[in-house]
Design an enzyme around this catalytic site. Structure first.
Site, PDB file in Angstrom:
ATOM      1  N   LYS A  31     -40.247  -5.948  28.272  1.00 63.05           N
ATOM      2  CA  LYS A  31     -41.563  -5.340  27.887  1.00 63.05           C
ATOM      3  C   LYS A  31     -41.721  -4.152  28.315  1.00 63.05           C
ATOM      4  CE  LYS A  31     -45.667  -6.360  29.694  1.00 63.05           C
ATOM      5  NZ  LYS A  31     -46.915  -5.322  29.767  1.00 63.05           N
ATOM      6  N   ASP A  58     -45.784  -3.062  24.447  1.00 60.07           N
ATOM      7  CA  ASP A  58     -47.213  -3.371  24.845  1.00 60.07           C
ATOM      8  C   ASP A  58     -48.121  -2.303  25.265  1.00 60.07           C
ATOM      9  OD1 ASP A  58     -49.326  -5.168  25.884  1.00 60.07           O
ATOM     10  OD2 ASP A  58     -48.512  -4.954  28.120  1.00 60.07           O
ATOM     11  N   LEU A  59     -48.546  -1.795  24.061  1.00 56.96           N
ATOM     12  CA  LEU A  59     -49.381  -0.317  24.174  1.00 56.96           C
ATOM     13  C   LEU A  59     -50.854  -0.601  23.847  1.00 56.96           C
ATOM     14  CD1 LEU A  59     -47.286   2.353  22.430  1.00 56.96           C
ATOM     15  CD2 LEU A  59     -47.427   1.414  24.935  1.00 56.96           C
ATOM     16  N   LYS A  60     -51.174  -2.145  23.522  1.00 58.27           N
ATOM     17  CA  LYS A  60     -52.385  -2.757  23.423  1.00 58.27           C
ATOM     18  C   LYS A  60     -53.558  -1.665  22.664  1.00 58.27           C
ATOM     19  CE  LYS A  60     -52.299  -5.325  27.678  1.00 58.27           C
ATOM     20  NZ  LYS A  60     -51.246  -4.857  28.262  1.00 58.27           N
ATOM     21  N   ASP A  63     -58.733   0.945  18.744  1.00 59.80           N
ATOM     22  CA  ASP A  63     -59.432   2.509  18.370  1.00 59.80           C
ATOM     23  C   ASP A  63     -60.032   2.101  16.794  1.00 59.80           C
ATOM     24  OD1 ASP A  63     -60.560   4.861  17.797  1.00 59.80           O
ATOM     25  OD2 ASP A  63     -58.730   5.660  19.268  1.00 59.80           O
ATOM     26  N   THR A 119     -55.305 -11.318  31.055  1.00 59.66           N
ATOM     27  CA  THR A 119     -55.215 -12.437  32.142  1.00 59.66           C
ATOM     28  C   THR A 119     -56.022 -12.120  33.423  1.00 59.66           C
ATOM     29  OG1 THR A 119     -52.844 -11.770  32.144  1.00 59.66           O
ATOM     30  CG2 THR A 119     -53.321 -13.856  31.267  1.00 59.66           C
ATOM     31  N   ARG A 208     -44.272  -8.847  38.181  1.00 60.76           N
ATOM     32  CA  ARG A 208     -43.928  -8.791  39.618  1.00 60.76           C
ATOM     33  C   ARG A 208     -43.055  -9.856  40.119  1.00 60.76           C
ATOM     34  NH1 ARG A 208     -49.846  -6.953  40.637  1.00 60.76           N
ATOM     35  NH2 ARG A 208     -50.083  -8.152  38.695  1.00 60.76           N
TER      36      ARG A 208
HETATM   37  O1  C5P Z   1     -46.562  -8.434  37.319  1.00 56.35           O
HETATM   38  P1  C5P Z   1     -47.313  -9.324  36.408  1.00 56.35           P
HETATM   39  O2  C5P Z   1     -46.309 -10.461  36.099  1.00 56.35           O
HETATM   40  O3  C5P Z   1     -48.681  -9.757  36.677  1.00 56.35           O
HETATM   41  O4  C5P Z   1     -47.377  -8.479  34.946  1.00 56.35           O
HETATM   42  C1  C5P Z   1     -47.918  -8.890  33.683  1.00 56.35           C
HETATM   43  C2  C5P Z   1     -47.847  -7.875  32.769  1.00 56.35           C
HETATM   44  O5  C5P Z   1     -48.426  -8.244  31.526  1.00 56.35           O
HETATM   45  C3  C5P Z   1     -48.464  -6.634  33.003  1.00 56.35           C
HETATM   46  O6  C5P Z   1     -47.248  -5.676  32.471  1.00 56.35           O
HETATM   47  C4  C5P Z   1     -49.534  -6.434  32.299  1.00 56.35           C
HETATM   48  O7  C5P Z   1     -49.846  -5.373  31.849  1.00 56.35           O
HETATM   49  C5  C5P Z   1     -49.341  -7.643  31.035  1.00 56.35           C
HETATM   50  N1  C5P Z   1     -50.297  -8.371  30.422  1.00 56.35           N
HETATM   51  C6  C5P Z   1     -51.228  -8.904  31.345  1.00 56.35           C
HETATM   52  N2  C5P Z   1     -52.383  -9.612  30.690  1.00 56.35           N
HETATM   53  C7  C5P Z   1     -52.481  -9.419  29.441  1.00 56.35           C
HETATM   54  C8  C5P Z   1     -51.668  -8.580  28.399  1.00 56.35           C
HETATM   55  C9  C5P Z   1     -50.840  -7.897  29.121  1.00 56.35           C
HETATM   56  O8  C5P Z   1     -51.114  -9.140  32.394  1.00 56.35           O
HETATM   57  N3  C5P Z   1     -53.376 -10.120  28.742  1.00 56.35           N
END
Ligand code: C5P
Length: 228
Positions: A31, A58-60, A63, A119, A208
């Site tokens: 990602k 993943d640029l979400k 606009d 999340t 992480r």
């Molecule tokens: O480190 P961690 O496992 O929490 O990273 C989650 C990744 O998923 C991050 O890159 C975050 O930007 C992305 N993300 C998220 N919740 C969402 C969409 C994307 O945590 N709803």
């Protein structure tokens, strides 16, 4: 189809390539998010593709429809496997995003998904800051229905909501993944890889728990073993 996607939240490509070294031969799904994309730009995506990695960009985007359509027309040229928008932009914006991708042959193959609720958002934040009084799961379901109506392939949501998404016939990409022995950090709606599998997630996005692990390859393999 089920797969583990590593969230490459690194500040630059040097850090990313350093991280990827021990993964040689494993070719994990990656990602690429806004942090590294804003630094390295589209060339990073081209380079990773050339090395054989599959990419969720993943640029979400969020606009007005016209701007999102133009942005997606450019992103379509990259031919990534998955990209996304925020469902909060509404059905017209999501339709425009799909049109933008469909403007190029490479973009036609890109799966488009919508973020329902981050999340990191809790019921309390939803109610007290965003003034959305509905139940979080109902909001996720409504946003997913909107994504479906707009012709999207799936949504980003918590694994806890994956069963609702499966019922709608959409694919679910679920971040907020932690091993039972990990800290949850800033995430609120978390699940283990094994629970995500049980709940029917299509892809888990793991940041992480892999990138900050003492042995990232072992952590990745543990995710694959629990989830795939
Ligand atoms: O480190 P961690 O496992 O929490 O990273 C989650 C990744 O998923 C991050 O890159 C975050 O930007 C992305 N993300 C998220 N919740 C969402 C969409 C994307 O945590 N709803």
């Amino acid at each position: 189809m089920r797969d583990v996607i590593i969230a490459c939240d690194f500040k630059n490509k040097e850090d990313l390539y350093e991280f990827l070294k021990p993964f040689d031969g494993l070719n994990p799904y990656l990602k690429v998010g806004m942090e590294i994309f804003y630094k390295e730009g589209p060339q990073l995506v081209k380079d990773l593709h050339a090395k054989g990695f599959k990419i969720f960009l993943d640029l979400k985007c969020h606009d007005i429809p016209n701007t999102v359509e133009s942005a997606m027309r450019n992103l379509g040229e990259l031919g990534v496997e998955i990209t996304n928008v925020h469902a909060a932009g509404g059905i017209k914006m999501m339709e425009a995003a799909r049109r933008g991708l469909d403007a190029t042959e490479s973009g036609k193959k890109t799966k488009l998904i919508a973020v329902t609720q981050l999340t990191s958002i809790s019921q309390e934040t939803l109610e007290n800051e965003l003034l959305i009084k509905e139940n979080l799961a109902d909001v996720v379901k409504q946003y997913a229905l909107n994504a479906k109506a707009a012709g999207l392939d799936g949504v980003v949501c918590s694994a806890l909501e994956a069963p609702i998404i499966k019922e709608l016939g959409l694919l679910s990409v679920t971040p907020g993944i932690r091993f039972a022995d990990n800290s949850v950090d800033d995430q609120k709606r978390v699940a283990t890889p094994a629970l995500a599998k049980e709940l029917g997630s299509t892809y888990i996005v793991v940041g992480r728990s892999i990138t900050k692990a003492e042995d990232p390859v072992a952590a990745y393999k543990r995710c694959v073993k629990e989830f795939c």
